[in-house]
Design an enzyme around this catalytic site. Structure first.
Site, mmCIF file in Angstrom:
data_model
loop_
_atom_site.group_PDB
_atom_site.id
_atom_site.type_symbol
_atom_site.label_atom_id
_atom_site.label_comp_id
_atom_site.label_asym_id
_atom_site.label_seq_id
_atom_site.Cartn_x
_atom_site.Cartn_y
_atom_site.Cartn_z
ATOM 1 C CG HIS A 46 68.881 27.960 5.357
ATOM 2 N ND1 HIS A 46 70.161 28.158 4.890
ATOM 3 C CD2 HIS A 46 68.211 27.341 4.363
ATOM 4 C CE1 HIS A 46 70.262 27.662 3.672
ATOM 5 N NE2 HIS A 46 69.095 27.158 3.329
ATOM 6 C CG HIS A 100 73.827 36.224 -0.397
ATOM 7 N ND1 HIS A 100 73.567 34.904 -0.670
ATOM 8 C CD2 HIS A 100 74.632 36.650 -1.384
ATOM 9 C CE1 HIS A 100 74.195 34.543 -1.772
ATOM 10 N NE2 HIS A 100 74.851 35.591 -2.238
HETATM 11 P P1 AMP Z 1 76.747 34.774 -4.634
HETATM 12 O O1 AMP Z 1 77.776 34.392 -5.659
HETATM 13 O O2 AMP Z 1 75.794 35.828 -5.093
HETATM 14 O O3 AMP Z 1 76.053 33.547 -4.086
HETATM 15 O O4 AMP Z 1 77.534 35.457 -3.448
HETATM 16 C C1 AMP Z 1 78.253 34.752 -2.494
HETATM 17 C C2 AMP Z 1 79.307 35.663 -1.980
HETATM 18 O O5 AMP Z 1 79.805 35.130 -0.776
HETATM 19 C C3 AMP Z 1 80.499 35.840 -2.926
HETATM 20 O O6 AMP Z 1 80.613 37.219 -3.285
HETATM 21 C C4 AMP Z 1 81.678 35.357 -2.085
HETATM 22 O O7 AMP Z 1 82.847 36.117 -2.295
HETATM 23 C C5 AMP Z 1 81.163 35.502 -0.679
HETATM 24 N N1 AMP Z 1 81.762 34.626 0.310
HETATM 25 C C6 AMP Z 1 82.002 33.292 0.202
HETATM 26 N N2 AMP Z 1 82.536 32.820 1.342
HETATM 27 C C7 AMP Z 1 82.630 33.869 2.182
HETATM 28 C C8 AMP Z 1 83.101 34.028 3.524
HETATM 29 N N3 AMP Z 1 83.602 32.999 4.243
HETATM 30 N N4 AMP Z 1 83.066 35.258 4.081
HETATM 31 C C9 AMP Z 1 82.583 36.305 3.381
HETATM 32 N N5 AMP Z 1 82.104 36.223 2.122
HETATM 33 C C10 AMP Z 1 82.137 35.019 1.532
#
Ligand code: AMP
Length: 114
Positions: A46, A100
């Site tokens: 994390h 990420h």
């Molecule tokens: P951010 O908005 O840059 O923090 O990106 C977070 C990303 O995580 C978004 O594009 C979401 O669509 C994606 N996301 C959220 N929950 C999940 C999940 N369970 N599995 C895969 N992607 C996810």
């Protein structure tokens, strides 16, 4: 971290569609793809965001970028081109507070960043 979505995905407690994994990172398909290829690369450890990374994380951060390139190769978007994006904080609309990289490709992109 107990209540972190991506920690739970890294631990296999929440399912994901895995694209690539090694001892340090996991790459999986975004649940709401913004492009034909939309893969997230996360550290298994994390780290909340770039501001939270420590000197000891330097190798991990570099490894994430190498993993993004590996994903691009696996997804056959190296020749067509791809974008690597990392949102940090509220104005950038970071929604998950676990560092990420978004790897995006498979279509021509306009001026948007993600
Ligand atoms: P951010 O908005 O840059 O923090 O990106 C977070 C990303 O995580 C978004 O594009 C979401 O669509 C994606 N996301 C959220 N929950 C999940 C999940 N369970 N599995 C895969 N992607 C996810």
């Amino acid at each position: 971290m107990n209540d972190c979505l991506f920690c739970k995905i890294a631990a296999g407690q929440i399912p994901s569609t895995k694209v690539y994994e090694d001892e340090q990172v996991l790459a999986f398909r975004d649940i709401a793809p913004q492009a034909p290829v939309h893969v997230l690369v996360i550290p298994k450890k994390h780290v909340s965001g770039w501001y939270d990374a420590k000197d000891e994380d330097d190798a991990l951060l570099a490894h994430m970028m190498r993993a993004a390139a590996t994903v691009a190769k696996m997804e056959n978007i190296v020749d067509s081109g791809f974008r690597v994006v990392s949102n940090c904080g509220a104005d950038a609309q970071q929604t998950v507070k676990h560092l990420h990289l978004h790897v995006l490709g498979g279509r021509a992109m306009a001026g948007e960043m993600a």
